[in-house]
Write an enzyme that holds these catalytic residues in place. Structure first.
Site, PDB file in Angstrom:
ATOM      1  CE1 TYR A   1      13.574  -2.125  10.248  1.00  0.00           C
ATOM      2  CE2 TYR A   1      15.755  -1.183   9.899  1.00  0.00           C
ATOM      3  CZ  TYR A   1      14.536  -1.604   9.392  1.00  0.00           C
ATOM      4  OH  TYR A   1      14.293  -1.513   8.044  1.00  0.00           O
TER       5      TYR A   1
ATOM      6  CB  ALA B   1      18.393  -7.865  16.289  1.00  0.00           C
TER       7      ALA B   1
ATOM      8  CB  SER C   1      -0.946   0.013   1.200  1.00  0.00           C
ATOM      9  OG  SER C   1      -0.212   0.051   2.401  1.00  0.00           O
TER      10      SER C   1
ATOM     11  CE  LYS D   1      13.835  -4.789   7.824  1.00  0.00           C
ATOM     12  NZ  LYS D   1      12.817  -5.381   6.929  1.00  0.00           N
TER      13      LYS D   1
ATOM     14  CB  SER E   1      17.262  -7.814   4.642  1.00  0.00           C
ATOM     15  OG  SER E   1      18.127  -7.578   5.703  1.00  0.00           O
TER      16      SER E   1
HETATM   17  N1  LIG Z   1      12.564   3.192   4.218  1.00  0.00           N
HETATM   18  C1  LIG Z   1      13.802   2.764   4.440  1.00  0.00           C
HETATM   19  O1  LIG Z   1      14.763   3.580   4.569  1.00  0.00           O
HETATM   20  C2  LIG Z   1      14.089   1.288   4.507  1.00  0.00           C
HETATM   21  C3  LIG Z   1      15.428   0.881   4.496  1.00  0.00           C
HETATM   22  C4  LIG Z   1      15.737  -0.471   4.572  1.00  0.00           C
HETATM   23  C5  LIG Z   1      14.713  -1.401   4.632  1.00  0.00           C
HETATM   24  N2  LIG Z   1      13.415  -0.994   4.636  1.00  0.00           N
HETATM   25  C6  LIG Z   1      12.381  -2.026   4.715  1.00  0.00           C
HETATM   26  O2  LIG Z   1      11.533  -1.938   3.596  1.00  0.00           O
HETATM   27  C7  LIG Z   1      10.265  -2.494   3.908  1.00  0.00           C
HETATM   28  C8  LIG Z   1       9.175  -1.537   3.454  1.00  0.00           C
HETATM   29  O3  LIG Z   1       9.309  -0.334   4.184  1.00  0.00           O
HETATM   30  P1  LIG Z   1       8.908   1.091   3.612  1.00  0.00           P
HETATM   31  O4  LIG Z   1      10.093   1.955   3.785  1.00  0.00           O
HETATM   32  O5  LIG Z   1       8.278   0.990   2.287  1.00  0.00           O
HETATM   33  O6  LIG Z   1       7.845   1.499   4.745  1.00  0.00           O
HETATM   34  P2  LIG Z   1       6.366   2.080   4.664  1.00  0.00           P
HETATM   35  O7  LIG Z   1       6.286   3.169   3.663  1.00  0.00           O
HETATM   36  O8  LIG Z   1       6.002   2.377   6.080  1.00  0.00           O
HETATM   37  O9  LIG Z   1       5.504   0.847   4.139  1.00  0.00           O
HETATM   38  C9  LIG Z   1       5.249  -0.268   4.941  1.00  0.00           C
HETATM   39  C10 LIG Z   1       4.218  -1.136   4.254  1.00  0.00           C
HETATM   40  O10 LIG Z   1       3.989  -2.291   5.069  1.00  0.00           O
HETATM   41  C11 LIG Z   1       2.577  -2.432   5.273  1.00  0.00           C
HETATM   42  N3  LIG Z   1       2.367  -3.121   6.535  1.00  0.00           N
HETATM   43  C12 LIG Z   1       2.757  -2.733   7.763  1.00  0.00           C
HETATM   44  N4  LIG Z   1       2.363  -3.638   8.687  1.00  0.00           N
HETATM   45  C13 LIG Z   1       1.733  -4.622   8.000  1.00  0.00           C
HETATM   46  C14 LIG Z   1       1.122  -5.832   8.378  1.00  0.00           C
HETATM   47  N5  LIG Z   1       1.067  -6.219   9.661  1.00  0.00           N
HETATM   48  N6  LIG Z   1       0.575  -6.614   7.421  1.00  0.00           N
HETATM   49  C15 LIG Z   1       0.616  -6.236   6.121  1.00  0.00           C
HETATM   50  N7  LIG Z   1       1.186  -5.112   5.696  1.00  0.00           N
HETATM   51  C16 LIG Z   1       1.738  -4.305   6.634  1.00  0.00           C
HETATM   52  C17 LIG Z   1       2.033  -1.009   5.216  1.00  0.00           C
HETATM   53  O11 LIG Z   1       0.683  -0.983   4.815  1.00  0.00           O
HETATM   54  P3  LIG Z   1      -0.573  -0.906   5.820  1.00  0.00           P
HETATM   55  O12 LIG Z   1      -0.261   0.121   6.859  1.00  0.00           O
HETATM   56  O13 LIG Z   1      -1.708  -0.540   4.913  1.00  0.00           O
HETATM   57  O14 LIG Z   1      -0.711  -2.287   6.382  1.00  0.00           O
HETATM   58  C18 LIG Z   1       2.873  -0.446   4.094  1.00  0.00           C
HETATM   59  O15 LIG Z   1       2.339  -0.806   2.839  1.00  0.00           O
HETATM   60  C19 LIG Z   1      10.269  -2.745   5.422  1.00  0.00           C
HETATM   61  O16 LIG Z   1      10.489  -4.112   5.664  1.00  0.00           O
HETATM   62  C20 LIG Z   1      11.436  -1.911   5.912  1.00  0.00           C
HETATM   63  O17 LIG Z   1      11.999  -2.428   7.086  1.00  0.00           O
HETATM   64  C21 LIG Z   1      13.073   0.334   4.576  1.00  0.00           C
END
Ligand SMILES: NC(=O)c1ccc[n+]([C@@H]2O[C@H](COP(=O)([O-])OP(=O)(O)OC[C@H]3O[C@@H](n4cnc5c(N)ncnc54)[C@H](OP(=O)(O)O)[C@@H]3O)[C@@H](O)[C@H]2O)c1
Length: 273
Positions: A148, A150, A14, A152, A134
Site C-alpha cells: 500500500y 509503495a 460512493s 501511494k 495519495s
Molecule cells: N481512510 C484513510 O485513512 C485513508 C488515508 C489515506 C489515504 N486514503 C485514500 O483515500 C482514498 C479513498 O479511500 P476511503 O478512505 O474513502 O475508502 P472507502 O470509504 O473504502 O471508499 C472507497 C471508494 O472507492 C470506490 N471504489 C473502490 N474500488 C473501485 C473501483 N474499482 N472503481 C471505482 N470505484 C471504486 C468505492 O465505491 P464502490 O465500492 O461503490 O466501487 C468507494 O466509493 C483511497 O485512495 C485511499 O487509499 C484513505
C-alpha cells in the site's frame, strides 16, 4: 482571469473521502460526476449537482464512455479527482504476486487509466486539473502495509512528474496525502491469505501492527477534512503539487523527510511492529 472549476469527474464517490468531497464540491456550485462500482452517491443541498455514475476504474471502456458523456452533456471537463482505492495488509514475504497485483489494480492502474482518459480532453482545452489521493503512507513506509505504501508513493511521484510534463498544455496536478481518516477503508482492507495462518512467523506482528493502524484510522479525522482540502486546491489559481491536510500530518511529513531514515524506521517499528 481565474479559471473556474465547474465540472468534475470524481472516482470513489460512493463512500468515505469521495462521498464527502463530492458533497462539498457540489455545495460549492460544481457539477460532480461521482463514479464508483455501485453507482451510489450522497445527497446534496444547495445549487450544485451530483450525478452518480457506475464506473469501475479498472474498465477503460467504461471510463472512456463516462468522459465522452461528460463532454456531451457539459461541453468540457474542468477537473478529475482520482480517489478510488483500497488496501491490502500483510508482510511483504507473505503477500502473493496475485495479491500485489490486486493492490496495484484499482489504486494505481485505476488512477493511471482515469488520468489517461482525461488528458486528451485537457490538452485540447489547454486547461484541466488532476487531483490524486495519495497518503501519508507514501512517505511513511508502513510495515505490514508495504505494498500500500509503495502504491501511494508511486501515485505521489507520478502526479508530480505529470505536473512537469503537462504544464505546457495548461494542465495542473496535485496529490493530496491524507493521514488517518474514518471511512469504510479500514473494514474493506484485505489481509494477505498466508499472513492469516497462525503458524506464520509474522502472524502476531501482523495482527498487532494492522490492529494499531486500524485503531488510528477508526479514531482518525472526518473525511470532510480531506474534501475541504481538495475543494481549496480546485479553487486556487495554481494548485500545489502536494498537499497534506491538517497541520499535524503536514508536520509529520516534514519530520519524516528531514530526519535520518534509520530513526524514522525505528519509530515506525516501535509503533506498528
Ligand atoms: N481512510 C484513510 O485513512 C485513508 C488515508 C489515506 C489515504 N486514503 C485514500 O483515500 C482514498 C479513498 O479511500 P476511503 O478512505 O474513502 O475508502 P472507502 O470509504 O473504502 O471508499 C472507497 C471508494 O472507492 C470506490 N471504489 C473502490 N474500488 C473501485 C473501483 N474499482 N472503481 C471505482 N470505484 C471504486 C468505492 O465505491 P464502490 O465500492 O461503490 O466501487 C468507494 O466509493 C483511497 O485512495 C485511499 O487509499 C484513505
Amino acid at each position: 482571469m481565474k479559471e473556474q472549476v465547474k465540472t468534475v469527474l470524481l472516482t470513489g464517490g460512493s463512500g468515505g473521502i469521495g462521498a464527502a468531497t463530492a458533497r462539498l464540491l457540489a455545495e460549492a456550485g460544481m457539477t460532480v460526476y461521482a463514479a464508483s462500482r455501485s453507482g451510489k452517491a450522497p445527497e446534496v443541498s444547495g445549487n450544485g449537482t451530483i450525478i452518480p455514475v457506475v464506473m469501475d476504474v479498472n474498465d477503460e471502456a467504461a471510463i472512456a464512455s463516462v468522459v465522452s458523456r461528460i463532454i456531451g452533456e457539459r461541453g468540457g471537463l474542468d477537473a478529475v479527482v482520482c480517489n478510488a482505492g483500497n488496501g491490502i495488509a500483510g508482510p511483504i514475504e507473505e503477500t502473493s504476486i496475485d495479491e500485489v497485483q490486486v493492490q496495484f489494480q484499482t489504486t494505481f492502474y485505476g488512477v493511471v487509466k482515469t488520468i489517461d482518459a482525461c488528458l486528451p480532453v485537457f490538452r485540447k482545452q489547454r486547461r484541466g486539473r488532476i487531483v490524486t489521493v495519495s497518503s501519508v503512507a507514501a512517505v511513511a513506509p508502513l510495515p505490514y502495509q508495504g505494498f500500500y505504501s509503495a502504491v501511494k508513493a508511486g501515485i505521489l511521484n507520478l502526479t508530480k512528474a505529470l505536473a512537469i510534463e503537462t504544464r505546457r498544455f495548461g494542465i495542473q496536478c496535485c496529490s493530496v496525502m491524507p493521514g488517518d481518516v474514518r471511512t469504510g477503508f479500514t473494514a474493506a482492507r484485505k489481509v494477505a491469505v498466508k499472513a492469516t495462518d497462525k503458524n506464520s512467523p509474522y502472524y502476531e506482528y501482523t495482527v498487532k501492527g494492522v490492529e494499531a493502524m486500524s485503531k488510528d484510522e477508526r479514531e482518525g479525522m472526518e473525511p470532510e477534512v480531506i474534501g475541504k482540502a481538495i475543494l481549496r486546491q480546485l479553487r486556487r489559481r495554481r494548485m500545489r503539487p502536494e498537499v497534506t491536510p491538517t497541520f499535524i500530518y503536514s508536520f509529520l511529513v516534514w519530520v519524516i523527510r528531514r530526519f535520518p531514515q534509520g530513526v524514522v524506521l525505528w519509530v515506525l517499528g516501535k509503533m506498528y511492529s
